[in-house]
Structures are given as structure tokens and as C-alpha cells.
Design an enzyme around this catalytic site. Structure first.
Site, mmCIF file in Angstrom:
data_model
loop_
_atom_site.group_PDB
_atom_site.id
_atom_site.type_symbol
_atom_site.label_atom_id
_atom_site.label_comp_id
_atom_site.label_asym_id
_atom_site.label_seq_id
_atom_site.Cartn_x
_atom_site.Cartn_y
_atom_site.Cartn_z
ATOM 1 N N CYS A 96 -43.458 -4.887 -0.526
ATOM 2 C CA CYS A 96 -44.693 -5.329 0.130
ATOM 3 C C CYS A 96 -45.426 -4.169 0.828
ATOM 4 C CB CYS A 96 -44.373 -6.470 1.077
ATOM 5 S SG CYS A 96 -45.808 -7.476 1.424
ATOM 6 N N HIS A 195 -40.180 -10.503 -1.086
ATOM 7 C CA HIS A 195 -39.258 -10.454 0.066
ATOM 8 C C HIS A 195 -38.131 -11.437 -0.195
ATOM 9 C CE1 HIS A 195 -41.666 -8.209 3.001
ATOM 10 N NE2 HIS A 195 -42.723 -8.876 2.619
HETATM 11 N N1 GLN Z 1 -49.534 -5.855 5.907
HETATM 12 C C1 GLN Z 1 -49.464 -5.966 4.452
HETATM 13 C C2 GLN Z 1 -50.239 -7.198 3.937
HETATM 14 O O1 GLN Z 1 -50.505 -8.103 4.693
HETATM 15 C C3 GLN Z 1 -48.020 -6.069 4.004
HETATM 16 C C4 GLN Z 1 -47.331 -7.337 4.506
HETATM 17 C C5 GLN Z 1 -45.829 -7.333 4.240
HETATM 18 O O2 GLN Z 1 -45.178 -6.300 4.156
HETATM 19 N N2 GLN Z 1 -45.256 -8.562 4.148
HETATM 20 O O3 GLN Z 1 -50.559 -7.253 2.764
#
Ligand code: GLN
Length: 244
Positions: A96, A195
Site C-alpha cells: 500500500c 493488507h
Molecule cells: N495513504 C495511502 C492511501 O490512502 C496509503 C494507505 C495505506 O497504506 N493503507 O492511499
């Protein structure tokens, strides 16, 4: 080569800042699946300001836009070294927010563009909508043809050039909710929005990464001994195709 004599070094990039939704579970899975085969693992938690040593496998988790600002500045200082590591076939797994920083840039909804380190030919721009939910991906490079996890991101990632997706989205949104791709790969660099954490529920992918890292280190293909993955596969299969 006997597994008991094998070693692997893992560099964990900025876990104090990027480690959302149980991403540490990926490190635990990699370490356990090596340990269960008698492969010794050297684990290196890399913090802001640390000098990054050479490793066989690097991992970086996800995080809020705020934490990504600090990590992007630090990663960018190490860009040339990490591109060199990529070109020596080191294995990278970014989840992510960490995945987004493996590309050329991440443009948050509010705030300045964050420079990435261009390990992947990709870029990310934040969308208005947040993608949250389970994801099933059909892949064409593992023995088990599905990957499962969950996503929580507003970033929309677009891949180009020689960078290819990890697979096709069957359930969920993936990279951008439009082109039906999820994740990215170039050489041994892997990025994904999954995730969960990802690897405990996708043991075939965990072993694939370990084998690539061992091949990079020892210069020959090393087939890992099979483990009893009954529970992991049962968990995986219970999530395939599941939206909520
Ligand atoms: N901040 C980034 C987004 O919102 C990554 C989020 C995350 O790592 N879950 O896309």
C-alpha cells in the site's frame, strides 16, 4: 544445497512509520517459514537516518499520508542504492503506502507530491473515494492462482512500461478500480495494496519470495521443502471471492 546451511537477510524499511493493518505479519511469516526449514534469518529494522546495508529481501508496510511524507524523504536519499539493489535482483515487497513510494511519485489529495524511488514504473494520485474491503486477485505466476487480502487506500496507482500487475482483480478495486489490475512487479520488486497481512493467507507467495531471495543470494534455484499449510490454505480458500 541443504536448507539447514542457508541464510537470508531481511531489511525492514521504516516499520515505526509504515506498518498498518498488521503488515508486520508479513515479516513474521517470512521469518517463520524460513525457521521451520532451518534457514537462518538476519532481521534488520531500518529507521530514519540509518545507513541501509545490503539485504536479500526488503519489506515496507503501509501507512497514512502523514507518515509517508517522512519515509518518502528518507527513501529518496537512498534511491540510487535501492535501485542498484533492485538491479542485483534483491527482492522487494511493498504494501500500500510503501508500494506507492516504490513508484515515481504519490500525489496525496492535500499536500505536495511525494517523490518515490522508481523501483517500479508506476505513479499514484489520490482519488476522492476510499477503497475499503476484501480483494481477490487472479495471478498467473504462482501455483495457487489466487491472492487474497484487504484494501484500504485512496491512492489510485497506474502502472506502465515493463512493470506488470500481480494479477487481475476478481473482487474489490485493486490499483485504481478501473483497469482491473492489482499490484505491480518489475524484476524482483513486488508491490500490492493487499493488507491483511498478506503473506500468512498467501503462503505460496511467501515461499515464492523466499525462493527468489535465496536464488539472488546463492546464484542457484533452491526449491523449498513443502510445509503443512492446511490451515493457511483453508483460511485462503475461505476468503477467495469474498467481498465482505
Ligand atoms: N495513504 C495511502 C492511501 O490512502 C496509503 C494507505 C495505506 O497504506 N493503507 O492511499
Amino acid at each position: 544445497m541443504k536448507e539447514g546451511s542457508l541464510k537470508l537477510s531481511i531489511g525492514h524499511l521504516y516499520p515505526k512509520l509504515l506498518n498498518l493493518y498488521g503488515d508486520m505479519g508479513n515479516i513474521i511469516t517470512l521469518m517463520k517459514r524460513c525457521e521451520w526449514r532451518g534457514i537462518k534469518v538476519e532481521y534488520d529494522s531500518i529507521g530514519i537516518g540509518d545507513n541501509i546495508k545490503e539485504h536479500d529481501l526488503y519489506f515496507i508496510g503501509g501507512g497514512q499520508d502523514r507518515q509517508q511524507v517522512e519515509v518518502s524523504e528518507e527513501l529518496y536519499k537512498n534511491k540510487d542504492f535501492l535501485i542498484d539493489e533492485r538491479d542485483k535482483n534483491a527482492v522487494f515487497l511493498g504494501i500500500c503506502g510503501g508500494y506507492q513510494l516504490f513508484g515515481h511519485y504519490y500525489q496525496p489529495f492535500d499536500g505536495d507530491k511525494l517523490l518515490g524511488i522508481s523501483l517500479l514504473d508506476a505513479y499514484t494520485v489520490a482519488g476522492k473515494k476510499r477503497f475499503i474491503g476484501n480483494v481477490t486477485v487472479e495471478n498467473n505466476f504462482l501455483d495457487v492462482k489466487t491472492l487474497v487480502g484487504f484494501e484500504n487506500h485512496s491512492g489510485l496507482t497506474y502502472i506502465q512500461g515493463d512493470t506488470v500487475p500481480l494479477g487481475k482483480v476478481i473482487v474489490g478495486n485493486g490499483n485504481n478500480g478501473v483497469d482491473k489490475t492489482e499490484g505491480a512487479r518489475y524484476k524482483n520488486v513486488f508491490g500490492t495494496y493487499l493488507h491483511g497481512s498478506l503473506l500468512p493467507k498467501n503462503p505460496t507467495f511467501a515461499d515464492y519470495l523466499i525462493e527468489l531471495a535465496l536464488e539472488k543470494k546463492y546464484g542457484e534455484k533452491i526449491k523449498l521443502a513443502k510445509l503443512d499449510d492446511e490451515l493457511e490454505i483453508k483460511t485462503h480458500n475461505s476468503l477467495v471471492g469474498k467481498a465482505y
